[in-house]
Design an enzyme around this catalytic site. Structure first.
Site, PDB file in Angstrom:
ATOM      1  N   HIS A  67      14.488 108.501  38.360  1.00 24.18           N
ATOM      2  CA  HIS A  67      15.748 108.889  38.996  1.00 24.18           C
ATOM      3  C   HIS A  67      16.921 108.083  38.433  1.00 24.18           C
ATOM      4  O   HIS A  67      18.008 108.611  38.189  1.00 24.18           O
ATOM      5  CB  HIS A  67      15.605 108.685  40.510  1.00 24.18           C
ATOM      6  CG  HIS A  67      16.885 108.811  41.273  1.00 24.18           C
ATOM      7  ND1 HIS A  67      17.605 107.719  41.695  1.00 24.18           N
ATOM      8  CD2 HIS A  67      17.586 109.899  41.677  1.00 24.18           C
ATOM      9  CE1 HIS A  67      18.678 108.133  42.331  1.00 24.18           C
ATOM     10  NE2 HIS A  67      18.699 109.443  42.342  1.00 24.18           N
ATOM     11  N   GLU A  70      17.872 109.475  35.144  1.00 27.48           N
ATOM     12  CA  GLU A  70      18.632 110.720  35.332  1.00 27.48           C
ATOM     13  C   GLU A  70      20.128 110.391  35.521  1.00 27.48           C
ATOM     14  O   GLU A  70      20.997 110.992  34.890  1.00 27.48           O
ATOM     15  CB  GLU A  70      18.070 111.467  36.546  1.00 27.48           C
ATOM     16  CG  GLU A  70      18.891 112.664  37.001  1.00 27.48           C
ATOM     17  CD  GLU A  70      19.161 112.629  38.494  1.00 27.48           C
ATOM     18  OE1 GLU A  70      20.340 112.582  38.876  1.00 27.48           O
ATOM     19  OE2 GLU A  70      18.193 112.636  39.293  1.00 27.48           O
ATOM     20  N   HIS A  71      20.410 109.405  36.391  1.00 25.69           N
ATOM     21  CA  HIS A  71      21.813 109.019  36.603  1.00 25.69           C
ATOM     22  C   HIS A  71      22.462 108.552  35.299  1.00 25.69           C
ATOM     23  O   HIS A  71      23.574 108.935  34.975  1.00 25.69           O
ATOM     24  CB  HIS A  71      21.885 107.856  37.610  1.00 25.69           C
ATOM     25  CG  HIS A  71      21.999 108.291  39.025  1.00 25.69           C
ATOM     26  ND1 HIS A  71      23.048 107.915  39.825  1.00 25.69           N
ATOM     27  CD2 HIS A  71      21.195 109.055  39.801  1.00 25.69           C
ATOM     28  CE1 HIS A  71      22.875 108.431  41.038  1.00 25.69           C
ATOM     29  NE2 HIS A  71      21.757 109.117  41.056  1.00 25.69           N
ATOM     30  N   GLU A 142      23.088 105.306  47.503  1.00 27.59           N
ATOM     31  CA  GLU A 142      22.312 106.548  47.684  1.00 27.59           C
ATOM     32  C   GLU A 142      21.065 106.258  48.528  1.00 27.59           C
ATOM     33  O   GLU A 142      20.710 107.009  49.444  1.00 27.59           O
ATOM     34  CB  GLU A 142      21.923 107.128  46.313  1.00 27.59           C
ATOM     35  CG  GLU A 142      21.260 108.488  46.402  1.00 27.59           C
ATOM     36  CD  GLU A 142      20.925 109.100  45.028  1.00 27.59           C
ATOM     37  OE1 GLU A 142      21.181 108.446  43.998  1.00 27.59           O
ATOM     38  OE2 GLU A 142      20.415 110.233  45.014  1.00 27.59           O
TER      39      GLU A 142
END
Lengths: 428, 425
Positions: A67, A70-71, A142
């Site tokens: 993840h 991905e960012h 997040e």
């Protein structure tokens, strides 16, 4: 390039495997303003134990790194890819799941330019220590956002109850502690291992000229220097069949308690049509038992044990699978027991109604057609299916084949005392 | 560019909108009922559609009604209540397969009309009261939903901001309703409210799909006939800010939820609405906007930092989730960005890219049947007829000067912060 036609649905798919191994699928659709593309790698939060490219030994990477990557892939030396997409009138996005990382955009003009942006940014990583550190603050927020969300906590709490070792139990974004140790070198290592074209799929749906787009992708890929790469070696610890924890409670700042019941699947080494049939049968079983047209739903609702938030779903991938059902309730213990009893009775056929099967299959076909209105749904589902050797357009023919014995068999195989767990969110 | 035409026809007691398109594999029916937002009716309007969809005269139990929907190839049916400016709007939505794509052709569209009419006009009731079981179940379910509002902290914070900001205005009402009023509602009182709503609400029916207009009109006329009415029209209530408020509330949250409300004095239909939309786009509407860049990317304070317009109320709302310790810094960055916007400190590139993205967003929205209805319904709320082409063209031509002009009207009203710990001074 091959063309596959689905006459009843009036759809056509173009497919080509590029020389470097990239799978490309295009569904031209008429009448839509929007075109949509997803570029997906078969790499998600569960892929945390593998042999990195050009290494010999297995390595374990920090929770949440897929993840995180991905960012970071959106940031380039000369700026941010979000900016680039919006200059071209498109909107870009990405998501990471247990098994996939997908990059996507939708646009209503300049499709080819945006497609090039998508392919090129995913195939050209740029990570620096400074930007990696900065991202930790953003992802930290997040993580905190999800921590405040009782439905998300309940969902992950139930999965954590089910699994002893399997990394599906790890929160996709990781924790503030686990991401603290991520470095740019680790990101490059994961990137080079999992982002080779042979581990990826590009999917396009929209008002496009399929042949021209395919030609463009082919020459884009041929212009890049990719060496053949062997399939990634992943390792998963032996996972016991039964659930790890039978029951857990999370005390949170809520006024209404929540319950989720999980059924951990036992036969999780399926692919292709077998997997598709298993998944569809399990969803039909849940609908038969708990759907709004069932007598069980009516009695639970009238007894005040469930409300509009009650839902259920079954999903399975290579190596794990589960049914989840539950919702808000003022009587968490009573609902947990009741659902467990109903499921155990269904194992021996109680509550399974042959007369309702035809109706439920009709409902499933109708809702499948409805979902084909959405390019996002087609792209995401098609990719998930393709990574598991399934075909999205087999859904209707397979639904039409499912009979009552299949449903009874599914109940018998899926449900067992040892496979059921309960998670509750209780007011502090 | 594919923009379907909204063919509008006045029917008996309501307006029919037919939108013909071959884009979808389903046909969609959306019926909207609107009335002025009022504390007297808000809780009844929240409960009413759920009782109506629970059972009907012809399908007197939920399993019977839901089984029939399944028979219609899993027609989906759901209800929803929301506010648009000074109005409270109830929506009934049915999506039903287009028989063209089925191996067994059945007259699904007509059956869909008949069922929608059943749910709306033939409730499971006596002459004076709704069926007791459906009523009691839905009342209990709504009570739980009202209570659960508190559990979703992001939604809770945005509801609290609006309550603080619009105190004394109907817009401060939460359309879910409130427990106190709910307690007092009976199967009789709700039924009499139902009679009133059916007689007085402004009703619009949208039919979208690969359909024949004349056939749709026939079906509509055959199944839905209502008494003529004179719907109440509301003007949007605009308030000037006397002094901006700061509201800090403590709750058990890990992440502080920051919501900031501005008054824009501009609503959909106003000439400067388009400029306001571009203003919002450059300021916080997208992932290239000032808020995203400065709060998230540069200062690393948040995962989300965005703004949106309440188009029929004249509000601009900022939302972000942050560490409590960073509260002052975040508020400062946001107000600096607002100031920069008002001063016209944005580039030609920011302007052009925002226009392109707004255009993309509108065109994408109308690709889904429900999105299309939401866009078309703006005109019903504002009692104006702006074709979508005009909206797109006007946005295209917006200048920097027009944006600065619209920005002059924007005033800070309330800063709301839901925090887990004390806010440092």
């Amino acid at each position: 390039m091959e063309k596959i036609k689905f006459d009843q649905l009036q759809e056509e798919i173009l497919h080509e495997t590029m020389a470097n191994g990239l799978e490309v699928y295009i569904i031209p659709k008429k009448g839509f303003n929007k075109s949509f593309a997803t570029f997906t790698t078969k790499y998600g939060s569960i892929d945390n134990h593998f042999v990195p490219l050009d290494k010999d030994d297995y390595t374990k990477v920090p929770d949440g790194i897929a993840h995180f990557l991905e960012h970071k892939l959106f940031e380039k030396e000369d700026g941010d890819v979000f900016q680039q997409f919006s200059k071209q009138g498109a909107s870009g996005n990405a998501f990471t799941s247990f098994t996939r990382t997908a990059y996507l955009f939708s646009s209503t003009s300049e499709f080819e330019l945006n497609l090039k942006t998508l392919i090129d940014f995913v195939q050209d990583p740029y990570f620096s220590e400074k930007t990696v550190e900065k991202e930790k603050g953003i992802i930290g927020q997040e993580i905190n956002m999800y921590d405040d969300n009782p439905d998300w906590r309940l969902y992950f709490g139930t999965i954590q109850n089910m699994y002893h070792h399997h990394p599906v139990k790890i929160d996709i974004a990781g924790t503030i502690d686990s991401i603290a140790g991520i470095t740019k070198d680790m990101l490059y290592e994961c990137y080079h291992t999992f982002y080779h074209p042979s581990n990826m799929l590009l999917f396009i749906v929209g008002e496009v000229n399929g042949e021209e787009i395919m030609d463009g992708i082919r020459s884009n890929q041929e212009s890049k220097d990719y060496q053949p790469q062997p399939e990634v070696k992943r390792q998963f610890e032996e996972e016991p069949s039964e659930v790890a924890v039978k029951k857990s409670q999370l005390k949170m700042n809520v006024q209404t308690p929540k319950v989720m019941l999980g059924i951990k699947a036992r036969h999780v080494n399926l692919q292709g049509k077998e997997l598709l049939k298993t998944e569809l049968s399990a969803n039909i079983l849940l609908e038969m038992l708990f759907g709004k047209s069932s007598s069980i739903h009516e009695s639970l609702y009238s007894a005040g044990l469930i409300d509009q938030s009650f839902s259920y779903d079954y999903t399975q991938e290579q190596g794990f699978g589960f049914a989840l059902l539950g919702g808000d309730t003022l009587h968490p213990d009573e609902l947990s027991e009741k659902l467990t009893d109903l499921l155990l009775q269904a194992k021996t056929g109680t509550g399974l109604d042959e007369k309702s099967l035809e109706r439920i299959i009709k409902k499933k076909i109708g809702s499948f057609l409805r979902s084909l209105n959405s390019p996002e749904y087609i792209a995401n589902q098609f990719t998930r299916y393709a990574f598991n050797d399934m075909n999205l357009f087999d859904v209707v023919p397979i639904l039409e084949q499912i009979n009552f014995d299949d449903i009874k068999q599914t109940a018998e195989t899926l449900i067992d005392e040892s496979q059921i767990t309960v998670c509750q969110v209780i007011p502090k | 560019m594919a923009i379907a035409t909204d063919n509008v026809k006045s029917m008996q007691g309501y307006t029919l909108h037919t939108i013909q398109t071959t884009q979808y594999k389903t046909n969609t029916l959306v019926l909207k009922m609107k009335a002025p937002l009022s504390d007297k009716s808000v809780t009844q309007r929240s409960l009413l559609p759920y009782v109506l969809q629970a059972s009907t005269k012809n399908y007197p139990t939920t399993p019977q009604l839901r089984s029939y929907l399944d028979e219609l190839y899993g027609a989906s049916f759901y209800v929803d209540v929301g506010k648009k400016g000074e109005y409270d709007v109830i929506s009934f939505t049915m999506e039903i397969a287009n028989e063209k794509f089925l191996s067994d052709p059945a007259p699904l569209l007509e059956k869909g009309f008949a069922l929608l009419a059943d749910i709306l006009l033939k409730p499971n009731s006596t002459d004076t009261a709704f069926d007791e079981l459906s009523f009691t179940n839905e009342k209990r379910s709504l009570k739980q939903r009202i209570q659960s509002l508190f559990d979703d902290k992001m939604r809770f914070a945005s509801t609290r901001l609006i309550e603080e900001m619009c105190q004394g205005e109907p817009y401060s009402l939460e359309t879910l309703g409130n427990s106190k009023d709910l307690e007092a509602i009976t199967a009789e009182s709700l039924f009499s409210y139902y009679k009133q709503a059916i007689a007085e609400d402004e009703i619009d029916l949208y039919v979208i799909g690969d359909v024949e207009q004349t056939q749709v009109e026939q079906f509509a006329d055959r199944y839905i006939q209502l008494d003529p009415r004179q719907p109440v029209q509301m003007r949007s209530i605009q308030k000037n800010v006397v002094e901006a408020k700061e509201v800090l509330e403590k709750d058990d949250v890990k992440q502080g939820k920051l919501n900031i409300g501005y008054r824009t004095q501009i609503v959909y239909g106003d000439p400067d609405y388009y400029a306001l939309q571009v203003f919002n786009g450059i300021f916080g509407g997208f992932s290239h906007s000032k808020l995203f860049i400065n709060v998230r990317e540069k200062a690393s304070l948040a995962y989300y930092a965005a703004s949106r317009l309440e188009s029929h109320k004249g509000l601009l709302i900022v939302m972000s989730g942050i560490e409590t310790a960073n509260y002052r810094q975040a508020v400062q960055i946001i107000s600096e960005q607002m100031k920069a916007m008002k001063n016209g400190e944005f580039s030609e590139q920011e302007l052009e890219q925002t226009k392109a993205v707004i255009r993309n967003q509108i065109l994408e929205t109308i690709d889904s049947p429900r999105g299309l209805v939401e866009i078309l319904y703006h005109n019903v709320i504002a009692k104006i007829d702006i074709p979508l082409e005009k909206w797109l063209q006007t946005t295209e031509k917006i200048t920097k000067a027009e944006i600065i002009e619209a920005g002059k009207k924007i005033e800070l009203d309330t800063v709301y912060f839901l925090t887990g710990t004390e806010v440092p001074q």
